[in-house]
Design a protein around this motif. Structure first.
Motif, PDB file in Angstrom:
ATOM      1  N   UNK B  43       0.817  -1.210   0.000  1.00 55.38           N
ATOM      2  CA  UNK B  43       0.000   0.000   0.000  1.00 55.38           C
ATOM      3  C   UNK B  43       0.847   1.255   0.000  1.00 55.38           C
ATOM      4  N   UNK B  44       0.182   2.396   0.061  1.00 53.70           N
ATOM      5  CA  UNK B  44       0.883   3.681   0.079  1.00 53.70           C
ATOM      6  C   UNK B  44       1.278   4.137  -1.305  1.00 53.70           C
ATOM      7  N   UNK B  45       1.938   5.262  -1.341  1.00 57.01           N
ATOM      8  CA  UNK B  45       2.324   5.866  -2.606  1.00 57.01           C
ATOM      9  C   UNK B  45       3.461   5.097  -3.261  1.00 57.01           C
ATOM     10  N   UNK B  46       3.466   5.107  -4.582  1.00 52.71           N
ATOM     11  CA  UNK B  46       4.537   4.420  -5.306  1.00 52.71           C
ATOM     12  C   UNK B  46       5.900   5.011  -4.965  1.00 52.71           C
ATOM     13  N   UNK B  47       5.948   6.318  -4.797  1.00 62.06           N
ATOM     14  CA  UNK B  47       7.232   6.952  -4.488  1.00 62.06           C
ATOM     15  C   UNK B  47       7.747   6.513  -3.126  1.00 62.06           C
ATOM     16  N   UNK B  48       6.830   6.292  -2.208  1.00 57.10           N
ATOM     17  CA  UNK B  48       7.224   5.811  -0.878  1.00 57.10           C
ATOM     18  C   UNK B  48       7.856   4.424  -0.985  1.00 57.10           C
TER      19      UNK B  48
END
Lengths: 98, 98
Positions: B43-48
DNA sequence: GCCAAGCTTGGTCATTTCGCCAAGTAATGA
DNA sequence: TCATTACTTGGCGAAATGACCAAGCTTGGC
């Protein structure tokens, strides 16, 4: 593997993910130490060292026992050497991992 | 053991001391994955996710290779299983350490 | 009882880490 | 070439972590 188990695993790992705590664990590998002795080893305030030890105890890495005024800390697990050997296979300057 | 070596060891440990990064490592244990697949997992942002992977790569846990648009990440070390087994001996709910 | 040593706990502030957004690069396909 | 997908990088605010100080508790010696 549940999220809860992941978080528990992370707590155990975090308990060694700090220079002072790692040095404490290394020191305890060669025998019991009281808090003041560990403070002499890693520096900083005694209360800081005490808090590090609490964290390590909650994670399960160390156990303690009171002897008079002193509190003796010791490793509660015999897998530290295995753990460190695994880390060192990655941490080596020569990148000779695995 | 020098302070520098201690810091390097700590960097390796820290690289797994986060729920998303630990889950990524567990997933890679069963084979390569690209960044988007790992994002779907944690989960979370791709950049993260990308930043987590950079950290793990610098620590030496993973390696990557570009295949067209995709970047395939894989474990760079075969000691993860040993590492996790060691952690689980402490993380178990039943406290049956060692 | 009184004091000192050893340790823990609470509080506060500085530093680090984290996660999202926005922008940029690279490869693929229409 | 233009759009889309896949990914990385920079930046910024929010949250977590760490370190010191101060205060409190317990034990042992006088």
């Amino acid at each position: 593997m549940s999220v809860l188990n992941t978080d528990r695993r992370v707590a155990v790992i975090k308990a060694l993910a700090h220079p002072a705590r790692l040095r404490i664990a290394e020191a305890l590998a060669s025998g019991e130490r009281c808090v003041t002795e560990l403070q002499a080893l890693v520096g900083g305030d005694l209360s800081t060292v005490s808090k590090h030890l609490t964290l390590m105890r909650e994670a399960g890495w160390v156990a303690c026992e009171k002897h008079g005024q002193h509190v003796h800390y010791r490793l509660a697990c015999d897998c530290l050497a295995t753990f460190l050997h695994c880390i060192d296979s990655l941490a080596g300057d020569d990148s000779n991992c695995c």
